[in-house]
Enzyme design. Structure first.
Site, PDB file in Angstrom:
ATOM      1  N   ARG A   1     -10.411  10.248 -12.150  1.00 56.35           N
ATOM      2  CA  ARG A   1      -9.831  10.288 -10.807  1.00 56.35           C
ATOM      3  C   ARG A   1      -9.161   8.977 -10.419  1.00 56.35           C
ATOM      4  NH1 ARG A   1     -14.038  10.944  -6.673  1.00 56.35           N
ATOM      5  NH2 ARG A   1     -12.238  11.072  -5.280  1.00 56.35           N
ATOM      6  N   LYS A   2      -9.334   7.945 -11.218  1.00 59.09           N
ATOM      7  CA  LYS A   2      -8.836   6.621 -10.874  1.00 59.09           C
ATOM      8  C   LYS A   2      -7.421   6.380 -11.421  1.00 59.09           C
ATOM      9  CE  LYS A   2     -13.459   4.504 -10.885  1.00 59.09           C
ATOM     10  NZ  LYS A   2     -14.298   3.435 -11.483  1.00 59.09           N
TER      11      LYS A   2
ATOM     12  N   ASP B   1       0.828  -1.200   0.000  1.00 61.02           N
ATOM     13  CA  ASP B   1       0.000   0.000   0.000  1.00 61.02           C
ATOM     14  C   ASP B   1       0.865   1.255   0.000  1.00 61.02           C
ATOM     15  OD1 ASP B   1      -2.370   1.512   0.097  1.00 61.02           O
ATOM     16  OD2 ASP B   1      -2.332   1.564   2.294  1.00 61.02           O
TER      17      ASP B   1
END
Length: 254
Positions: free
Chosen positions: A218-219, A173
Site C-alpha cells: 500500500r506504500k 504535498d
C-alpha cells in the site's frame, strides 16, 4: 422575461408528468432516474444550464513570461506530429485542475452531496488570478514522473518578500500526491520530509520535479525537488510516503 420563465416552469411540470427515464451523465457507466421532483428533472435539462467548470491549469493574464514559456514547452509535448502529418499522444499529459475535489470526478455527482456544498480545494480557493497558487501539472506516465510549474502570488508571503514555508509544503504535498494518485489510485499522505535549501521570492516561477521512488504494498514512495526554472538553484528537496486507500475509507474519516 416573465413569459420565458413561465414557459420554463411549464416545461418542468411536463417533465414531472413523464414516466421515469434514464439520462446519461458525463461518464458512460453512470445513469440516473428522472422522477417528478424538481431536483431530479434538472439532470434532463440541456447542458447550457450547467456551465463548464473552470480549468485552473490553463494560462491566464497573471502568468509571467517564464510560466508561459514552460507551459508551452511541456504542452507542446502532449501531442506530437508523426512523419505522415498525423497528431498522436506525446510523452506528457497536462492534468486539468478544478476547485472542487469530488464534483468533477467519476461518481462525484453522488459523493459531493455528502460533503459541504461550499467546500473548495485549498490551492484553488482564491478568485483573483495570480494572488496565490498559480500552477499546472504535467505527467509522464511512462517515466512515472511529473513536473509542476508554480508561480507564487503575493498572498503567500512568509519572510518579507518570500514565499511562506507552509505554502511551499502545500505545493509539494499537492504535486507528490497527484503523482501517487495518478499512478496508483486514491492515496493519503503519511509522511513529508522536506529540506529547505533556499527561499523562493514572491512572484517568481519555480519548477517542482517529482518521481516515483518505489512501491511496497500500500506504500508509495515519491521524491520531489523544487528548483529555479533554469535548474541552477535548489529550493527544497523532499521524500514523501503515501498510503493507498479506498474511497469508503476516506468518507468514513480515516
Amino acid at each position: 422575461m416573465a413569459r420565458s420563465l413561465g414557459r420554463i416552469l411549464k416545461g418542468f411540470q411536463r417533465l414531472g408528468s413523464l414516466p421515469p427515464i434514464k439520462t446519461a451523465l458525463s461518464h458512460p457507466c453512470t445513469s440516473v432516474s428522472v422522477r417528478t421532483t424538481f431536483a431530479r428533472t434538472m439532470v434532463a435539462l440541456p447542458s447550457f444550464f450547467f456551465p463548464k467548470p473552470r480549468d485552473y491549469s490553463l494560462p491566464n493574464s497573471s502568468w509571467g513570461s517564464e510560466m508561459k514559456r514552460l507551459y508551452e514547452h511541456y504542452n507542446s509535448q502532449c501531442e506530437v506530429e508523426t512523419e505522415g502529418g498525423e497528431q498522436q499522444k506525446g510523452p506528457w499529459r497536462r492534468l486539468p485542475s478544478y476547485n472542487r475535489a469530488l464534483k468533477y470526478a467519476t461518481g462525484g455527482v453522488y459523493l459531493s452531496k455528502i460533503i459541504q456544498s461550499r467546500a473548495r480545494l485549498f490551492t484553488r480557493n482564491i478568485r483573483e488570478p495570480g494572488a496565490a497558487f498559480e500552477y499546472v501539472v504535467f505527467v509522464n506516465s511512462e517515466e512515472k514522473r511529473c513536473v509542476c510549474i508554480f508561480q507564487a502570488g503575493h498572498l503567500l508571503e512568509g519572510p518579507p518578500g518570500h514565499v511562506h514555508g507552509g505554502a511551499i509544503a502545500t505545493m509539494i504535498d499537492t504535486v507528490t500526491g497527484t503523482l501517487a494518485t495518478f499512478l496508483h489510485g486514491p492515496v493519503m499522505t503519511a509522511n513529508l520530509n522536506i529540506n529547505y535549501r533556499s527561499p523562493i521570492p514572491l512572484g517568481s516561477t519555480v519548477v517542482l520535479e517529482s518521481a516515483l521512488d518505489k512501491k511496497e504494498g500500500r506504500k508509495t514512495f515519491i521524491t520531489c525537488k523544487v528548483t529555479s526554472t533554469d535548474g541552477s538553484k535548489v529550493h527544497t528537496e523532499t521524500t514523501a510516503l503515501f498510503l493507498s486507500i479506498s474511497v469508503s475509507h476516506l468518507l468514513r474519516g480515516g
